[in-house]
Motif scaffolding. Structure first.
Motif, PDB file in Angstrom:
ATOM      1  N   LYS A   1      25.029 -22.482 -63.365  1.00 14.07           N
ATOM      2  CA  LYS A   1      23.796 -22.901 -62.699  1.00 14.07           C
ATOM      3  C   LYS A   1      23.057 -21.737 -62.050  1.00 14.07           C
ATOM      4  O   LYS A   1      21.878 -21.864 -61.710  1.00 14.07           O
ATOM      5  CB  LYS A   1      24.110 -23.972 -61.650  1.00 14.07           C
ATOM      6  N   LEU A   2      23.726 -20.606 -61.867  1.00 12.89           N
ATOM      7  CA  LEU A   2      23.068 -19.431 -61.287  1.00 12.89           C
ATOM      8  C   LEU A   2      22.203 -18.689 -62.298  1.00 12.89           C
ATOM      9  O   LEU A   2      21.380 -17.863 -61.914  1.00 12.89           O
ATOM     10  CB  LEU A   2      24.121 -18.459 -60.738  1.00 12.89           C
ATOM     11  N   ALA A   3      22.409 -18.945 -63.574  1.00 10.78           N
ATOM     12  CA  ALA A   3      21.693 -18.201 -64.613  1.00 10.78           C
ATOM     13  C   ALA A   3      20.224 -18.612 -64.662  1.00 10.78           C
ATOM     14  O   ALA A   3      19.871 -19.770 -64.427  1.00 10.78           O
ATOM     15  CB  ALA A   3      22.344 -18.441 -65.972  1.00 10.78           C
ATOM     16  N   CYS A   4      19.358 -17.626 -64.972  1.00 12.49           N
ATOM     17  CA  CYS A   4      17.928 -17.916 -65.107  1.00 12.49           C
ATOM     18  C   CYS A   4      17.592 -17.990 -66.597  1.00 12.49           C
ATOM     19  O   CYS A   4      16.826 -17.181 -67.130  1.00 12.49           O
ATOM     20  CB  CYS A   4      17.093 -16.860 -64.392  1.00 12.49           C
ATOM     21  N   ALA A   5      18.235 -18.936 -67.274  1.00 10.55           N
ATOM     22  CA  ALA A   5      18.022 -19.141 -68.706  1.00 10.55           C
ATOM     23  C   ALA A   5      18.376 -20.588 -69.031  1.00 10.55           C
ATOM     24  O   ALA A   5      18.905 -21.322 -68.185  1.00 10.55           O
ATOM     25  CB  ALA A   5      18.893 -18.172 -69.514  1.00 10.55           C
ATOM     26  N   ASP A   6      18.068 -20.985 -70.239  1.00  7.20           N
ATOM     27  CA  ASP A   6      18.418 -22.332 -70.688  1.00  7.20           C
ATOM     28  C   ASP A   6      19.916 -22.354 -71.011  1.00  7.20           C
ATOM     29  O   ASP A   6      20.365 -21.793 -72.011  1.00  7.20           O
ATOM     30  CB  ASP A   6      17.603 -22.689 -71.934  1.00  7.20           C
ATOM     31  N   THR A   7      20.694 -22.999 -70.150  1.00  7.13           N
ATOM     32  CA  THR A   7      22.158 -22.984 -70.281  1.00  7.13           C
ATOM     33  C   THR A   7      22.710 -24.309 -70.796  1.00  7.13           C
ATOM     34  O   THR A   7      23.853 -24.655 -70.527  1.00  7.13           O
ATOM     35  CB  THR A   7      22.809 -22.658 -68.921  1.00  7.13           C
ATOM     36  N   HIS A   8      21.885 -25.031 -71.540  1.00  5.33           N
ATOM     37  CA  HIS A   8      22.333 -26.329 -72.040  1.00  5.33           C
ATOM     38  C   HIS A   8      23.549 -26.198 -72.957  1.00  5.33           C
ATOM     39  O   HIS A   8      24.376 -27.109 -73.042  1.00  5.33           O
ATOM     40  CB  HIS A   8      21.195 -27.038 -72.783  1.00  5.33           C
ATOM     41  N   VAL A   9      23.664 -25.060 -73.652  1.00 10.01           N
ATOM     42  CA  VAL A   9      24.808 -24.859 -74.556  1.00 10.01           C
ATOM     43  C   VAL A   9      26.114 -24.925 -73.768  1.00 10.01           C
ATOM     44  O   VAL A   9      27.080 -25.575 -74.180  1.00 10.01           O
ATOM     45  CB  VAL A   9      24.694 -23.509 -75.302  1.00 10.01           C
ATOM     46  N   SER A  10      26.153 -24.255 -72.624  1.00 10.14           N
ATOM     47  CA  SER A  10      27.350 -24.280 -71.779  1.00 10.14           C
ATOM     48  C   SER A  10      27.642 -25.692 -71.293  1.00 10.14           C
ATOM     49  O   SER A  10      28.793 -26.145 -71.295  1.00 10.14           O
ATOM     50  CB  SER A  10      27.177 -23.347 -70.582  1.00 10.14           C
ATOM     51  N   SER A  11      26.604 -26.388 -70.866  1.00 10.58           N
ATOM     52  CA  SER A  11      26.782 -27.751 -70.366  1.00 10.58           C
ATOM     53  C   SER A  11      27.272 -28.686 -71.472  1.00 10.58           C
ATOM     54  O   SER A  11      28.191 -29.483 -71.268  1.00 10.58           O
ATOM     55  CB  SER A  11      25.463 -28.267 -69.792  1.00 10.58           C
ATOM     56  N   TYR A  12      26.658 -28.557 -72.663  1.00  8.67           N
ATOM     57  CA  TYR A  12      27.062 -29.411 -73.781  1.00  8.67           C
ATOM     58  C   TYR A  12      28.495 -29.123 -74.222  1.00  8.67           C
ATOM     59  O   TYR A  12      29.235 -30.041 -74.590  1.00  8.67           O
ATOM     60  CB  TYR A  12      26.105 -29.224 -74.961  1.00  8.67           C
ATOM     61  N   TYR A  13      28.875 -27.846 -74.187  1.00 12.29           N
ATOM     62  CA  TYR A  13      30.244 -27.523 -74.580  1.00 12.29           C
ATOM     63  C   TYR A  13      31.242 -28.119 -73.584  1.00 12.29           C
ATOM     64  O   TYR A  13      32.294 -28.623 -73.979  1.00 12.29           O
ATOM     65  CB  TYR A  13      30.464 -26.015 -74.683  1.00 12.29           C
ATOM     66  N   GLY A  14      30.919 -28.059 -72.298  1.00 14.13           N
ATOM     67  CA  GLY A  14      31.784 -28.677 -71.295  1.00 14.13           C
ATOM     68  C   GLY A  14      31.937 -30.166 -71.523  1.00 14.13           C
ATOM     69  O   GLY A  14      33.041 -30.722 -71.414  1.00 14.13           O
ATOM     70  N   LEU A  15      30.830 -30.835 -71.865  1.00 10.93           N
ATOM     71  CA  LEU A  15      30.895 -32.270 -72.154  1.00 10.93           C
ATOM     72  C   LEU A  15      31.672 -32.540 -73.439  1.00 10.93           C
ATOM     73  O   LEU A  15      32.394 -33.541 -73.547  1.00 10.93           O
ATOM     74  CB  LEU A  15      29.480 -32.838 -72.260  1.00 10.93           C
ATOM     75  N   PHE A  16      31.525 -31.645 -74.420  1.00 13.22           N
ATOM     76  CA  PHE A  16      32.284 -31.784 -75.668  1.00 13.22           C
ATOM     77  C   PHE A  16      33.781 -31.761 -75.395  1.00 13.22           C
ATOM     78  O   PHE A  16      34.535 -32.605 -75.895  1.00 13.22           O
ATOM     79  CB  PHE A  16      31.898 -30.667 -76.638  1.00 13.22           C
ATOM     80  N   VAL A  17      34.223 -30.792 -74.594  1.00 10.95           N
ATOM     81  CA  VAL A  17      35.647 -30.693 -74.280  1.00 10.95           C
ATOM     82  C   VAL A  17      36.101 -31.922 -73.494  1.00 10.95           C
ATOM     83  O   VAL A  17      37.176 -32.477 -73.744  1.00 10.95           O
ATOM     84  CB  VAL A  17      35.936 -29.403 -73.488  1.00 10.95           C
TER      85      VAL A  17
END
Length: 332
Positions: free
Chosen positions: A206-222
């Motif tokens: 959440k600290l990143a200044c970019a679109d981090t949906h990939v990280s969020s989606y991977y967490g949900l995938f796991v």
């Protein structure tokens, strides 16, 4: 006069420009700052007491399990080998977060190296996935022991148990790799302050200044696909176990047989329910107080390692008897 006003304005803006450069000129900060439990700073010392107590209990309990199983040849079987894997996993999991968390609560030592933060993130997710896989392996062991007892010793031989353990560790190691790799690639141009007591994946991303949906989606995938599948396989195993139990003729036989699964069921509930609650609350509980998020996240990583040796030590007769035997023999 105008020159004086100009100098004052420049002097007034200079600190902000310097501060701004400190937060915008890095894409990979050298360190992160962990705040501990924001909003409860005055109670950090008091919060550290149950945290420390749970950590010490987890250490002593899991080391005791390993010691008892190693010392007693009668416990050298699939169920207890998986239990030892669980104990080692719990030891690594708690040790990966608690020393740093306690240093924050006790000494206000908030800095953590960027690479150390990503390493901590990796260890957390690696061993959470490993623990989930061990519970699946233990469910399979109980299924074979109850539904096909005559083939238990030939099905779950020592080499098979070792291969299952290796597969579980490899799966956890591979599944955890994308977490730090994805977190490393994001530019962190806002701040390096993490509102958490450890490097929790979403708290860092959440600290990143970019679109981090990939990280969020991977967490949900796991969460849903990997741990969800683990829960599914455990549920299938216990459906078959319950069918076998209810086919027994006497009530005593049913209770005795199901009693061999009681410890495993309690440990599963202690692991999956807080984990699911913590993950969903972190992603969708925007109205929940931040300190409550962090306390729940810590409980998720502390409760199962503390409870597992207690559950198995008290409810598993072989371990309890051997432990009492060792204690009484030392006392004589």
């Amino acid at each position: 006069m105008q020159e004086t006003l100009f100098c004052l304005r420049v002097g007034h803006l200079l600190p902000y420009s310097m501060s701004d450069s400190n937060t915008t000129d890095f894409t990979n900060p050298s360190t992160f700052i962990l705040l501990g439990i924001p909003g409860l700073e005055a109670a950090h010392v008091w919060i550290s007491i149950p945290f420390y107590s749970m950590y010490v209990t987890a250490l002593l309990g899991n080391i005791t399990i390993l010691f008892v199983v190693k010392r007693e040849p009668n416990l050298h079987g699939p169920m207890f080998y998986f239990l030892c894997m669980l104990a080692v996993t719990d030891l690594v999991l708690t040790t990966s977060i608690l020393p740093k968390s306690l240093s924050i609560l006790w000494f206000n030592s908030r800095e953590i190296d960027f690479n150390a933060c990503l390493t901590q993130m990796y260890f957390i997710h690696c061993f959470l996935a490993t623990e989930s896989g061990i519970f699946v392996a233990m469910a399979f062991d109980r299924y074979v022991a109850i539904c096909d007892p005559l083939r238990h010793s030939t099905t779950l031989t020592n080499p098979v148990v070792a291969k299952i353990g290796l597969a579980v560790v490899l799966r956890g190691s591979i599944l955890a790799l994308p977490y730090p790799f994805l977190a490393r690639q994001w530019p962190y141009c806002r701040t390096n302050i993490i509102s958490h007591s450890y490097c929790e994946h979403m708290a860092v991303v959440k600290l990143a200044c970019a679109d981090t949906h990939v990280s969020s989606y991977y967490g949900l995938f796991v969460l849903f696909c990997v741990k969800g599948l683990d829960v599914f396989f455990i549920a299938i195993s216990y459906i078959e176990i319950l069918r076998a139990i209810f086919s027994l003729t006497t009530k005593d036989a049913r209770l005795k047989t199901f009693g061999t699964c009681g410890s495993h069921v309690c440990a599963i509930l202690a692991f999956y329910i807080p984990g699911l609650f913590s993950s969903l609350m972190h992603r969708f509980g925007s109205n929940v107080a931040l300190h409550f998020h962090i306390l729940i996240a810590n409980m998720y990583l502390l409760l199962p390692p503390m409870l597992n040796p207690i559950i198995y030590g008290v409810r598993t007769k072989q371990i309890w008897d051997r432990l009492l035997h060792l204690i009484t023999n030392k006392g004589t």
